[in-house]
Design a protein around this motif. Structure first.
Motif, PDB file in Angstrom:
ATOM      1  N   ILE A 175       0.831  -1.214   0.000  1.00  0.00           N
ATOM      2  CA  ILE A 175       0.000   0.000   0.000  1.00  0.00           C
ATOM      3  C   ILE A 175       0.859   1.254   0.000  1.00  0.00           C
ATOM      4  O   ILE A 175       2.030   1.234   0.362  1.00  0.00           O
ATOM      5  CB  ILE A 175      -0.931   0.043   1.226  1.00  0.00           C
ATOM      6  N   ASP A 176       0.255   2.351  -0.401  1.00  0.00           N
ATOM      7  CA  ASP A 176       0.922   3.649  -0.347  1.00  0.00           C
ATOM      8  C   ASP A 176       1.007   4.121   1.106  1.00  0.00           C
ATOM      9  O   ASP A 176       0.096   3.858   1.905  1.00  0.00           O
ATOM     10  CB  ASP A 176       0.152   4.693  -1.157  1.00  0.00           C
ATOM     11  N   PRO A 177       2.072   4.819   1.468  1.00  0.00           N
ATOM     12  CA  PRO A 177       2.199   5.351   2.833  1.00  0.00           C
ATOM     13  C   PRO A 177       1.021   6.232   3.234  1.00  0.00           C
ATOM     14  O   PRO A 177       0.621   6.247   4.402  1.00  0.00           O
ATOM     15  CB  PRO A 177       3.503   6.156   2.771  1.00  0.00           C
ATOM     16  N   GLU A 178       0.438   6.951   2.265  1.00  0.00           N
ATOM     17  CA  GLU A 178      -0.693   7.829   2.572  1.00  0.00           C
ATOM     18  C   GLU A 178      -1.900   7.023   3.055  1.00  0.00           C
ATOM     19  O   GLU A 178      -2.585   7.412   4.011  1.00  0.00           O
ATOM     20  CB  GLU A 178      -1.081   8.646   1.333  1.00  0.00           C
ATOM     21  N   GLU A 179      -2.162   5.897   2.393  1.00  0.00           N
ATOM     22  CA  GLU A 179      -3.286   5.063   2.830  1.00  0.00           C
ATOM     23  C   GLU A 179      -2.995   4.453   4.198  1.00  0.00           C
ATOM     24  O   GLU A 179      -3.888   4.339   5.045  1.00  0.00           O
ATOM     25  CB  GLU A 179      -3.568   3.951   1.823  1.00  0.00           C
ATOM     26  N   PHE A 180      -1.757   4.053   4.403  1.00  0.00           N
ATOM     27  CA  PHE A 180      -1.361   3.482   5.690  1.00  0.00           C
ATOM     28  C   PHE A 180      -1.593   4.485   6.815  1.00  0.00           C
ATOM     29  O   PHE A 180      -2.171   4.159   7.856  1.00  0.00           O
ATOM     30  CB  PHE A 180       0.106   3.057   5.616  1.00  0.00           C
ATOM     31  N   GLU A 181      -1.162   5.714   6.613  1.00  0.00           N
ATOM     32  CA  GLU A 181      -1.365   6.752   7.630  1.00  0.00           C
ATOM     33  C   GLU A 181      -2.853   7.001   7.848  1.00  0.00           C
ATOM     34  O   GLU A 181      -3.306   7.165   8.990  1.00  0.00           O
ATOM     35  CB  GLU A 181      -0.669   8.045   7.209  1.00  0.00           C
ATOM     36  N   HIS A 182      -3.599   7.022   6.758  1.00  0.00           N
ATOM     37  CA  HIS A 182      -5.050   7.213   6.860  1.00  0.00           C
ATOM     38  C   HIS A 182      -5.687   6.094   7.674  1.00  0.00           C
ATOM     39  O   HIS A 182      -6.582   6.332   8.497  1.00  0.00           O
ATOM     40  CB  HIS A 182      -5.662   7.263   5.465  1.00  0.00           C
ATOM     41  N   ALA A 183      -5.222   4.855   7.461  1.00  0.00           N
ATOM     42  CA  ALA A 183      -5.763   3.712   8.198  1.00  0.00           C
ATOM     43  C   ALA A 183      -5.480   3.828   9.690  1.00  0.00           C
ATOM     44  O   ALA A 183      -6.362   3.566  10.526  1.00  0.00           O
ATOM     45  CB  ALA A 183      -5.163   2.411   7.650  1.00  0.00           C
ATOM     46  N   LEU A 184      -4.270   4.226  10.046  1.00  0.00           N
ATOM     47  CA  LEU A 184      -3.926   4.400  11.458  1.00  0.00           C
ATOM     48  C   LEU A 184      -4.815   5.456  12.106  1.00  0.00           C
ATOM     49  O   LEU A 184      -5.321   5.259  13.222  1.00  0.00           O
ATOM     50  CB  LEU A 184      -2.455   4.800  11.595  1.00  0.00           C
ATOM     51  N   ASN A 185      -5.005   6.566  11.423  1.00  0.00           N
ATOM     52  CA  ASN A 185      -5.851   7.629  11.976  1.00  0.00           C
ATOM     53  C   ASN A 185      -7.301   7.190  12.098  1.00  0.00           C
ATOM     54  O   ASN A 185      -7.982   7.524  13.073  1.00  0.00           O
ATOM     55  CB  ASN A 185      -5.746   8.881  11.094  1.00  0.00           C
ATOM     56  N   ALA A 186      -7.785   6.424  11.107  1.00  0.00           N
ATOM     57  CA  ALA A 186      -9.166   5.949  11.156  1.00  0.00           C
ATOM     58  C   ALA A 186      -9.377   4.999  12.324  1.00  0.00           C
ATOM     59  O   ALA A 186     -10.384   5.101  13.045  1.00  0.00           O
ATOM     60  CB  ALA A 186      -9.523   5.249   9.838  1.00  0.00           C
ATOM     61  N   ILE A 187      -8.441   4.090  12.535  1.00  0.00           N
ATOM     62  CA  ILE A 187      -8.559   3.142  13.647  1.00  0.00           C
ATOM     63  C   ILE A 187      -8.464   3.872  14.981  1.00  0.00           C
ATOM     64  O   ILE A 187      -9.179   3.547  15.937  1.00  0.00           O
ATOM     65  CB  ILE A 187      -7.484   2.047  13.530  1.00  0.00           C
ATOM     66  N   ASP A 188      -7.607   4.873  15.049  1.00  0.00           N
ATOM     67  CA  ASP A 188      -7.481   5.653  16.277  1.00  0.00           C
ATOM     68  C   ASP A 188      -8.778   6.405  16.584  1.00  0.00           C
ATOM     69  O   ASP A 188      -9.239   6.428  17.725  1.00  0.00           O
ATOM     70  CB  ASP A 188      -6.321   6.635  16.144  1.00  0.00           C
ATOM     71  N   ARG A 189      -9.393   6.989  15.545  1.00  0.00           N
ATOM     72  CA  ARG A 189     -10.590   7.826  15.746  1.00  0.00           C
ATOM     73  C   ARG A 189     -11.868   7.007  15.885  1.00  0.00           C
ATOM     74  O   ARG A 189     -12.691   7.264  16.759  1.00  0.00           O
ATOM     75  CB  ARG A 189     -10.748   8.808  14.586  1.00  0.00           C
ATOM     76  N   THR A 190     -12.054   6.041  14.986  1.00  0.00           N
ATOM     77  CA  THR A 190     -13.329   5.317  14.928  1.00  0.00           C
ATOM     78  C   THR A 190     -13.245   3.871  15.398  1.00  0.00           C
ATOM     79  O   THR A 190     -14.271   3.243  15.632  1.00  0.00           O
ATOM     80  CB  THR A 190     -13.876   5.322  13.499  1.00  0.00           C
ATOM     81  N   GLY A 191     -12.026   3.351  15.486  1.00  0.00           N
ATOM     82  CA  GLY A 191     -11.869   1.963  15.924  1.00  0.00           C
ATOM     83  C   GLY A 191     -11.736   0.981  14.786  1.00  0.00           C
ATOM     84  O   GLY A 191     -11.357  -0.179  15.003  1.00  0.00           O
TER      85      GLY A 191
END
Length: 210
Positions: free
Chosen positions: A109-125
């Motif tokens: 995956i692209d680093p941008e999607e990876f960062e987005h995934a981390l933020n999504a899991i942090d915010r929404t679970g």
């Protein structure tokens, strides 16, 4: 305060690169990196604090990702886990989600999607992407297919031909009413409303060819 991350991956070079990448993201910090699930279990059993997110590989010696996820579900069911792996088998993805994994990413995956995934899991679970949605869609179709009886499958095959329903009844040695019942049953099970819908499903599942 940064969100804490633990990496569990037996490929040392990848784990080190991943740690550098995660630490470059705003608000995240890798606090530990382990080579397998057994090392992670030992970390928890020693009473160490749980990280905000675990990045978990699937294919590892000693204790792989699946076994690790099973242990976490039993002992730390609220732990957020993001799978990061090369394993893209539908069965693996579905099992990990059922065990409580919050997201599933492939290592290319692209680093941008990876960062987005981390933020999504942090915010929404949770984090859902194309890999997960396609696996779930295929699993749903598979379950629908397995629900069909032999006679329903036989009818479905005939429905892909140019035969009328009356002619299909003759081919199957059934009354037109019984064939109609098969049709309505398939409409209900497959959530379609027409013969065209039946044919599309049959083609997708390889039941008939065009």
């Amino acid at each position: 305060m940064n969100k804490t991350i633990i990496i569990v991956d037996d490929h040392r070079l990848f784990a080190q690169s991943l740690q550098i990448l995660v630490n470059s993201f705003e608000g995240f910090e890798v606090i530990k990196a382990f080579k397998n699930g057994e090392e992670l279990v030992k970390y928890f059993q020693e009473g160490n604090v749980s990280p905000d997110i675990i990045l978990l590989d699937m294919r590892m010696p000693v204790m792989d990702g699946m076994a690790t996820m099973e242990w976490l579900k039993e002992n730390h069911p609220n732990q957020k886990v993001l799978t990061l792996t090369v394993d893209q088998e539908d069965e693996t993805i579905i099992k990990m989600l059922r065990l409580g994994c919050r997201g599933y990413l492939l290592k290319d995956i692209d680093p941008e999607e990876f960062e987005h995934a981390l933020n999504a899991i942090d915010r929404t679970g949770y984090y859902s992407n194309k890999t997960i949605s396609e696996a779930l869609s295929r699993e749903e179709r598979k379950q629908k297919y397995e629900e069909l009886t032999e006679r329903e499958l036989e009818f479905l095959g005939h429905a892909c031909s140019e035969l009328t329903y009356k002619a299909i009844a003759g081919e199957m040695n059934l009354s037109p009413k019984t064939v109609e019942n098969y049709r309505e049953s398939l409409f209900s099970k497959l959530h379609v409303k027409s013969r065209v819908g039946l044919v599309i499903f049959a083609i997708k599942e390889g039941i008939c060819e065009v």
